[in-house]
Design an enzyme around this catalytic site. Structure first.
Site, PDB file in Angstrom:
ATOM      1  N   SER A  31       0.842  -1.313   0.258  1.00 12.09           N
ATOM      2  CA  SER A  31       0.010  -0.012  -0.127  1.00 12.09           C
ATOM      3  C   SER A  31       0.826   1.271  -0.107  1.00 12.09           C
ATOM      4  CB  SER A  31      -0.911   0.056   1.255  1.00 12.09           C
ATOM      5  OG  SER A  31      -0.131  -0.048   2.564  1.00 12.09           O
ATOM      6  N   ASN A 118      -1.832  -2.653  13.333  1.00 12.55           N
ATOM      7  CA  ASN A 118      -3.494  -2.292  13.362  1.00 12.55           C
ATOM      8  C   ASN A 118      -3.846  -1.071  14.084  1.00 12.55           C
ATOM      9  OD1 ASN A 118      -3.445  -4.813  11.890  1.00 12.55           O
ATOM     10  ND2 ASN A 118      -4.289  -5.986  13.612  1.00 12.55           N
ATOM     11  N   HIS A 164     -40.127  23.125 -10.234  1.00  9.71           N
ATOM     12  CA  HIS A 164     -40.063  22.395 -11.656  1.00  9.71           C
ATOM     13  C   HIS A 164     -39.154  22.980 -12.698  1.00  9.71           C
ATOM     14  CE1 HIS A 164     -43.356  20.024  -9.744  1.00  9.71           C
ATOM     15  NE2 HIS A 164     -43.711  21.184  -9.106  1.00  9.71           N
ATOM     16  N   LYS A 291     -17.773  31.413 -27.281  1.00 10.78           N
ATOM     17  CA  LYS A 291     -18.028  30.733 -26.201  1.00 10.78           C
ATOM     18  C   LYS A 291     -17.079  31.133 -25.142  1.00 10.78           C
ATOM     19  CE  LYS A 291     -20.199  27.615 -25.896  1.00 10.78           C
ATOM     20  NZ  LYS A 291     -20.079  26.036 -26.277  1.00 10.78           N
ATOM     21  N   ASN A 293     -17.274  29.130 -21.397  1.00 12.31           N
ATOM     22  CA  ASN A 293     -17.920  28.095 -20.869  1.00 12.31           C
ATOM     23  C   ASN A 293     -17.747  27.963 -19.281  1.00 12.31           C
ATOM     24  OD1 ASN A 293     -18.759  26.992 -23.350  1.00 12.31           O
ATOM     25  ND2 ASN A 293     -16.856  26.082 -23.564  1.00 12.31           N
ATOM     26  N   GLU A 298     -18.966  23.075 -14.082  1.00 17.25           N
ATOM     27  CA  GLU A 298     -19.408  21.572 -14.371  1.00 17.25           C
ATOM     28  C   GLU A 298     -18.599  20.584 -13.722  1.00 17.25           C
ATOM     29  OE1 GLU A 298     -20.055  21.805 -19.326  1.00 17.25           O
ATOM     30  OE2 GLU A 298     -18.917  23.749 -18.479  1.00 17.25           O
ATOM     31  N   TYR A 325      -9.420  -6.726  12.897  1.00 14.51           N
ATOM     32  CA  TYR A 325      -8.929  -6.345  11.554  1.00 14.51           C
ATOM     33  C   TYR A 325      -8.910  -7.239  10.432  1.00 14.51           C
ATOM     34  CZ  TYR A 325      -5.638  -4.451   8.103  1.00 14.51           C
ATOM     35  OH  TYR A 325      -4.793  -4.106   6.976  1.00 14.51           O
TER      36      TYR A 325
HETATM   37  N1  ARG Z   1      -0.987  -1.464   5.371  1.00 11.92           N
HETATM   38  C1  ARG Z   1      -1.907  -1.818   6.331  1.00 11.92           C
HETATM   39  C2  ARG Z   1      -3.469  -1.146   6.250  1.00 11.92           C
HETATM   40  O1  ARG Z   1      -3.333  -0.107   5.626  1.00 11.92           O
HETATM   41  C3  ARG Z   1      -1.481  -1.664   7.778  1.00 11.92           C
HETATM   42  C4  ARG Z   1      -2.280  -2.438   8.680  1.00 11.92           C
HETATM   43  C5  ARG Z   1      -1.505  -4.112   8.435  1.00 11.92           C
HETATM   44  N2  ARG Z   1      -1.959  -4.871   9.531  1.00 11.92           N
HETATM   45  C6  ARG Z   1      -1.944  -6.285   9.255  1.00 11.92           C
HETATM   46  N3  ARG Z   1      -2.284  -6.973  10.142  1.00 11.92           N
HETATM   47  N4  ARG Z   1      -1.567  -6.693   8.364  1.00 11.92           N
HETATM   48  O2  ARG Z   1      -4.372  -1.687   6.680  1.00 11.92           O
END
Ligand code: ARG
Length: 466
Positions: A31, A118, A164, A291, A293, A298, A325
């Site tokens: 991530s 977590n 309306h 024009k 716009n 929008e 989690y």
């Molecule tokens: N990158 C994870 C998230 O965004 C962090 C938490 C990960 N925890 C775990 N037990 N794998 O949720």
């Protein structure tokens, strides 16, 4: 003898792994490409945690000092743009910790005592969303002020009010602007309200069950500006209702923005000409030289699509997840990032556009009287002055409207004789209520469109914002 982690196994948990992840596993799992946006919150949370661990005697003061300073070094590296983010390190938490280890060595390994990713991610994300709630509050405050200025300028400018999108009754420009002030005011209070509820600290919930270490959750909560620690560790790591509330508030606000944007699009058209948009918030056409716009309007009108989409996406992600989690919850962030970015942009664009906007007073007034907009005033007059039941008055007025329509004139242009042919009780006096200024001035009921009422509402808002 303990098994040595494979050189490619994750350095944070490699103990029980013989091999590193497949490339596709790494791709779906990581991530860091997006959660690096949480770096400041992550470092802030870690610094608070380390200081608390030392204060509780769980780690040494020296280690805490090294961790605290090392984290500041990491912070400045990230802010300088020369931080080596690594996909193999999955997320912002492990990227920061791993770099900390390179910088300070062994004490870095003590930071994660009595903590889990977590509660760490729940804390980081709450801090981030809280900042966004603050930004939304600030942005809406500015927007409300601009709408108030517009309302004040044209508190008694008459314009057609619609239902309306058909001419209904005359209203004032100020009244119309104040309607949005009310909407944006409620939006602002929704963010304030959501902020209050989200302002509790998940930190110290650890993985899910709390921890055996004698931590001080009050202390970390306070250090991070939270009102108190969350009372249930399972709840702390597994709910994202704070993000859902933020997205819901954002979606409602985006609906309001979209409606005003739509009105600006209509009003700025050649057919309406109710308003003129500034060049700063308009674009031209590459082929049609005439024009101008309303692109900003929008785009604001469209933003609800992705913002509501983000809300729906997170609702669906969270639905049906067992406590506590689950990795599904990693899918919470991109949606919120995108929605927040776009909401702030839309609010800022609307603020700029409205500040620059000029309403065309004469054009509004000319349109206010067309379309038999004072027919209700005529019916009300028949009730008040001629004693007709409202339903009969409605019918008689309908006949007069039909007569005017056939003659191709507006109501005030009918002669008294024509009026009397429909109802003999009508006198010269009726013409007074057929004028749009008299019409709006008469609507003195609380919250009505009379300029005196509108000015009272403007004054109330000014006091509230002061
Ligand atoms: N990158 C994870 C998230 O965004 C962090 C938490 C990960 N925890 C775990 N037990 N794998 O949720």
């Amino acid at each position: 003898m303990t098994k040595q982690p494979s050189p490619t196994a994750n350095q944070m948990w490699g103990g029980r792994f013989a091999a590193g992840p497949d490339a596709i596993m790494e791709a779906i799992n990581a991530s860091i490409s997006f959660d690096q946006r949480l770096y400041a919150q992550d470092i802030r949370g870690s610094r608070a945690h380390a200081a608390m661990l030392a204060a509780q005697g769980i780690i040494s003061d020296n280690d805490a000092k090294a961790i605290g300073e090392g984290l500041l070094t990491v912070l400045s590296e990230i802010e300088a743009g020369d931080f080596p983010f690594q996909t193999a390190l999955e997320d912002i938490h492990m990227n920061v910790e791993s770099r900390l280890k390179q910088i300070i060595g062994e004490p870095a390994g003590r930071l994660h005592t009595a903590r889990s990713r977590n509660d760490q991610v729940a804390t980081d994300f709450r801090l981030w969303v809280r900042d966004q709630a603050d930004a939304a509050i600030t942005g809406l405050d500015a927007l409300i002020r601009v709408a108030l200025d517009q309302a004040e300028k044209g508190a008694d400018w008459v314009m057609p009010g619609f239902t309306h999108l058909q001419t209904a009754q005359p209203v004032t420009w100020g009244h119309h602007m104040m309607a949005y002030v009310e909407m944006f005011g409620r939006d602002l209070s929704r963010f304030q309200d959501a902020r209050k509820r989200m302002n509790e600290s998940p930190l110290g919930a650890a993985a899910l069950a709390g921890t055996g270490f004698a931590i001080d959750r009050e202390a970390t909560a306070q250090a991070l500006g939270f009102d108190r620690p969350m009372a249930n560790s399972l709840d702390a790591v597994s709910d994202r209702d704070f993000a859902l509330e933020f997205l819901s508030s954002a979606a409602i606000c985006a609906v309001h923005l979209s409606r005003l944007a739509e009105e600006l699009v209509i009003w700025s058209s050649a057919q309406f000409r109710f308003v003129t948009m500034s060049d700063r918030f308009s674009t031209g056409s590459s082929i049609m030289p005439q024009k101008k716009n309303p692109d900003a309007a929008e785009l604001i009108r469209a933003k609800i699509g992705r913002i509501l989409g983000a809300a729906v996406a997170l609702f669906v992600v969270m639905k049906g997840l067992p406590l506590a989690y689950s990795k599904d919850m990693q899918e919470d962030k991109e949606q919120v990032f995108d929605a927040a970015d776009n909401l702030m942009l839309a609010v800022a664009a609307m603020t700029g556009m409205l500040a620059d906007l000029s309403a065309n007073k004469d054009r509004l007034e000319a349109a206010a009287g067309s379309g038999f907009s004072t027919a209700t005033d005529l019916a009300d007059w028949l009730v008040r002055e001629a004693g007709l039941p409202f339903r009969d008055a409605h019918h008689a007025t309908g006949a007069l409207v039909a007569m005017a329509e056939q003659a191709g004139v507006d109501l005030p242009e009918l002669t008294l004789q024509q009026m009397q042919s429909v109802n003999p009780a009508i006198t010269e006096d009726v013409f007074k209520v057929l004028g749009v200024h008299n019409s709006v001035a008469s609507r003195m009921s609380y919250g009505g469109t009379a300029p005196a009422q509108v000015r009272a509402q403007i004054a109330r808002w000014k006091e509230k914002l002061a």
